[in-house]
Design a protein around this motif. Structure first.
Motif, PDB file in Angstrom:
ATOM      1  N   GLN A 175     -10.946  34.579  19.367  1.00 55.30           N
ATOM      2  CA  GLN A 175      -9.938  33.714  19.983  1.00 55.30           C
ATOM      3  C   GLN A 175      -9.822  32.364  19.303  1.00 55.30           C
ATOM      4  OE1 GLN A 175     -10.212  33.248  24.270  1.00 55.30           O
ATOM      5  NE2 GLN A 175      -9.091  31.317  24.221  1.00 55.30           N
ATOM      6  N   HIS A 179      -6.327  29.304  18.195  1.00 55.12           N
ATOM      7  CA  HIS A 179      -4.920  28.982  17.888  1.00 55.12           C
ATOM      8  C   HIS A 179      -3.909  29.612  18.848  1.00 55.12           C
ATOM      9  CE1 HIS A 179      -6.468  27.226  14.278  1.00 55.12           C
ATOM     10  NE2 HIS A 179      -6.827  28.375  13.755  1.00 55.12           N
ATOM     11  N   LEU A 180      -4.316  29.841  20.110  1.00 52.92           N
ATOM     12  CA  LEU A 180      -3.361  30.437  21.046  1.00 52.92           C
ATOM     13  C   LEU A 180      -2.297  29.442  21.499  1.00 52.92           C
ATOM     14  CD1 LEU A 180      -5.528  32.868  23.221  1.00 52.92           C
ATOM     15  CD2 LEU A 180      -4.355  33.252  21.058  1.00 52.92           C
ATOM     16  N   ASP A 181      -2.482  28.173  21.167  1.00 55.95           N
ATOM     17  CA  ASP A 181      -1.407  27.205  21.381  1.00 55.95           C
ATOM     18  C   ASP A 181      -0.229  27.514  20.465  1.00 55.95           C
ATOM     19  OD1 ASP A 181      -3.456  26.420  19.396  1.00 55.95           O
ATOM     20  OD2 ASP A 181      -2.023  24.821  18.934  1.00 55.95           O
ATOM     21  N   LYS A 198       0.234  32.125  20.857  1.00 55.15           N
ATOM     22  CA  LYS A 198       0.516  32.507  22.250  1.00 55.15           C
ATOM     23  C   LYS A 198      -0.382  33.629  22.772  1.00 55.15           C
ATOM     24  CE  LYS A 198       3.645  29.411  22.009  1.00 55.15           C
ATOM     25  NZ  LYS A 198       3.237  28.038  22.368  1.00 55.15           N
ATOM     26  N   TYR A 237      -1.652  36.668  17.324  1.00 59.15           N
ATOM     27  CA  TYR A 237      -2.595  36.068  16.386  1.00 59.15           C
ATOM     28  C   TYR A 237      -3.072  37.110  15.368  1.00 59.15           C
ATOM     29  CZ  TYR A 237      -6.905  33.586  14.915  1.00 59.15           C
ATOM     30  OH  TYR A 237      -7.911  32.986  14.206  1.00 59.15           O
ATOM     31  N   LYS A 292     -14.341  26.936  18.624  1.00 59.85           N
ATOM     32  CA  LYS A 292     -13.770  28.070  19.337  1.00 59.85           C
ATOM     33  C   LYS A 292     -14.911  28.833  20.002  1.00 59.85           C
ATOM     34  CE  LYS A 292     -12.651  28.493  15.203  1.00 59.85           C
ATOM     35  NZ  LYS A 292     -12.090  28.696  13.870  1.00 59.85           N
ATOM     36  N   ARG A 332      -4.048  21.715  21.735  1.00 56.79           N
ATOM     37  CA  ARG A 332      -4.458  22.992  21.165  1.00 56.79           C
ATOM     38  C   ARG A 332      -4.734  23.962  22.305  1.00 56.79           C
ATOM     39  NH1 ARG A 332      -2.706  20.454  17.566  1.00 56.79           N
ATOM     40  NH2 ARG A 332      -3.550  20.127  15.455  1.00 56.79           N
ATOM     41  N   ASP A 333      -5.125  25.161  21.964  1.00 53.38           N
ATOM     42  CA  ASP A 333      -5.379  26.244  22.913  1.00 53.38           C
ATOM     43  C   ASP A 333      -6.203  25.765  24.120  1.00 53.38           C
ATOM     44  OD1 ASP A 333      -5.947  28.595  24.205  1.00 53.38           O
ATOM     45  OD2 ASP A 333      -7.235  29.399  22.632  1.00 53.38           O
ATOM     46  N   LYS A 346      -9.281  28.318  25.899  1.00 56.22           N
ATOM     47  CA  LYS A 346     -10.665  28.433  25.434  1.00 56.22           C
ATOM     48  C   LYS A 346     -11.590  27.390  26.065  1.00 56.22           C
ATOM     49  CE  LYS A 346     -10.109  25.529  21.276  1.00 56.22           C
ATOM     50  NZ  LYS A 346     -10.094  25.523  19.808  1.00 56.22           N
TER      51      LYS A 346
END
Length: 623
Positions: A209, A211-213, A216, A221, A360, A391-392, A395
């Motif tokens: 996990q 960079h889900l910002d 998405k 990813y 992360k 950012r994400d 997490k």
């Protein structure tokens, strides 16, 4: 360069305006701030997909030639004297134009790309260093820095925008670089920053996990990471190879993807599966180094843990796939250390202090577990960390939970909050800890204060992990980037502690005198049971280091003589204390024990009296 040569092989839908094929273009831009009358503006960027909105600003500054999406053709009809080249894909056009402008430099060198969630920096650095060890002219593009041969340039992004990237690679070509090693981020794959780069071999380190910002979902990813196949396949090189970590959960997806690219040879590394092309076995995990076996040969590296066995195994596999025998590069791997990647900070306090970029969940988990595995002294682990802003967010509670479960104590602090409220970020981290029902943590938003507190809490044999920023020498608060280095703060904190504990520096006689005075003043204001051990150490150091040197007599005699020389300055009680110390010295192990039996008041009195009789004359006699 002539405009007609610059747009060669660009798929053009139409041209608005009268194009002069011989018009001389001196720069290719996608940033209106770099505008000039001889520039070609391409409405695409590796940082944001649509830069059409900056066309008016570029036009006002003299730009006359634009490549734009054909879908936007009606938006700029007001610019009557400008030339608009319409394309289906400004992204593809930018890649081709950059390649034309800079002369396709990656066709003339071996190009190695490393992608994956973690491990890119260490793996690329290991390959680069091994190539330099073998005398090869190599270039490096990565998170920490860019290198052309041994010249170092500041890094702006893990993988720069395509125009910046080509400019750097062109510089490398001019310096006769033979090998380019570069990190390939998921952003660069999604936004086309590496389109048109002619890779020879790529590595896929791992996937977890992050960079889900931006992406998405984890599926999105992974799709971005898998674009490495398209980039590698489009290379003009005859032999193309992808080396993959076989132990990662998404390996079946990668293998399935590989089956659709017969022009790419798939190779694997593993610490689990002996059937992998490159199987590694850990021989020894030590606090300062790791020994592992790969293909029957032992490799020793100066970085710790299984994570780095994976990273260096990937590097070795790639070097071997490039045709280099192990005997030529193995020596170059032994002493590699990467700033902010499981970086241990030396100190005289018996502490293990590790600075790492882990930002992360999986990386933080591996970091703490690695430290727990290699630090065999049963000390406690104190983890200091935060999460970046903008950012994400998903997490954050996960990382809070991981930190508290795996550490003995956690200090939650600020990272790079950017435009978010640091306290809100911390609260989101804390939510995961509360959910787990744990209480082994505290919150200190100021990162410097948090690091100081973590180191001050630690006792001999403990480990302090400072995670999240690694090599970074800045902190982003709001939109301002201020100087901040975890390592510098650690060294500053160690300086204070070592002055508290040591008081006297044998290698610096002036510091000996000044540190003693500092110690007296500090301890007089901060005397408590916690500081008693430091006070005992201080007195023993004064007696051992100062008076033994002063008259070169045995230590017992020095203490006795001290009392006799300065009996006017000492009361009978003080003399009794001094003699009790002298008596204890006759028994080898009784010295510290005797000091420790004294009360705080007695210790303070002795310390003040001893410091009172040391003067500049005594100091001068030691020179």
């Amino acid at each position: 360069m002539r405009l007609v040569d610059l747009i060669k092989n660009v798929e053009i839908s139409a041209i608005i305006g009268e194009l002069n094929p011989d018009f001389e273009i001196t720069s290719v831009i996608n940033d209106s701030r770099k505008s000039n009358s001889r520039a070609l503006f391409v409405a695409y960027s590796g940082y944001r997909e649509d830069v059409h909105e900056f066309i008016p600003a570029a036009y006002e500054k003299g730009v006359q030639h634009f490549i734009i999406s054909k879908e936007k053709k009606d938006d700029f009809v007001i610019f009557k004297d400008a030339i608009f080249i319409l394309v289906d894909s400004p992204r593809k056009a930018l890649s081709q134009v950059a390649k034309n402008f800079y002369g396709d430099p990656t066709s003339q060198m071996k190009v190695i790309g490393i992608t994956g969630t973690s491990g890119k920096t260490t793996t690329t650095f290991a390959i680069y260093k091994a190539l330099r060890w073998m005398g090869k002219k190599a270039g490096l593009i990565g998170t920490i820095e860019y290198r052309v041969g041994d010249k170092i340039y500041n890094s702006t992004n893990t993988t720069p925008d395509i125009l910046d990237l080509y400019e750097i690679i062109s510089l490398m070509k001019n310096e006769n670089v033979e090998y380019l090693v570069m990190e390939v981020s998921s952003h660069s794959l999604a936004l086309g920053r590496v389109d048109g780069i002619n890779f020879d071999i790529c590595g896929f380190t791992n996937f977890s996990q992050d960079h889900l910002d931006f992406h998405k979902t984890m599926e999105e990813y992974l799709d971005a990471k898998l674009k490495i196949f398209d980039v590698l396949s489009s290379s003009n090189k005859n032999r193309k190879t992808l080396v993959v970590n076989k132990d990662i959960e998404v390996f079946p997806r990668i293998r399935l993807k590989a089956s659709k690219y017969p022009d790419i040879k798939l190779k694997t590394i593993s610490l689990v599966d002996r059937g992998a092309d490159y199987y590694s076995r850990v021989v020894r995990l030590l606090p300062a180094k790791t020994v592992f076996e790969l293909s029957g040969r032992n490799f020793e590296i100066s970085m710790i843990g299984n994570t780095n066995v994976y990273n260096f195994s990937m590097a070795i596999a790639i070097l071997k796939e490039l045709g280099f025998p192990e005997r030529e590069f193995s020596g170059g791997l032994a002493h590699i250390k990467v700033a902010g990647r499981m970086e241990c900070v030396p100190n005289n306090l018996g502490l293990t202090i590790v600075i790492d970029y882990a930002h992360k969940p999986e990386a933080l988990e591996k970091l703490i577990k690695t430290v727990r595995d290699v630090i065999k002294n049963k000390g406690k682990i104190i983890t200091v960390f935060g999460c970046g802003g903008d950012r994400d967010r998903l997490k954050r509670p996960v990382m809070g939970k991981i930190a508290c479960i795996l550490s003995d104590y956690v200090i939650i602090t600020s990272d790079n909050p950017r435009t978010e409220d640091p306290l809100k970020i911390i609260k989101e981290i804390e939510a995961g800890i509360i959910e787990e029902g744990m209480s082994n943590y505290e919150i200190i938003p100021d990162r410097k204060e948090a690091i100081f507190k973590g180191i001050n809490l630690a006792k001999k044999n403990d480990c302090i992990i400072i995670a999240g920023k690694g090599h970074e020498n800045y902190q982003i608060i709001g939109k301002e980037k201020i100087h901040f280095s975890d390592k510098e703060v650690v060294l500053e904190s160690l300086g204070y502690l070592e002055r508290e504990k040591g008081f006297l520096a044998l290698e610096a006689r002036k510091n000996l005198y000044l540190s003693l005075k500092f110690g007296v003043d500090y301890l007089s204001k901060n005397l408590n049971e916690e500081k008693k051990g430091l006070l005992v150490e201080g007195i023993s150091q004064i007696i051992k280091d100062f008076y033994l040197l002063r008259d070169n007599r045995p230590l017992r005699q020095s203490i006795t003589q001290l009392a006799m020389d300065y009996d006017n300055n000492f009361s009978m009680d003080d003399l009794k204390l001094l003699y009790s110390i002298e008596k204890a010295l006759r028994t080898k192990n009784a010295f510290y024990s005797t000091l420790q039996t004294l009360s705080l008041e007695e210790l303070k009195k002795i310390f003040d009296k001893i410091s009172g009789v040391i003067n500049e004359t005594d100091f001068g006699n030691l020179q």
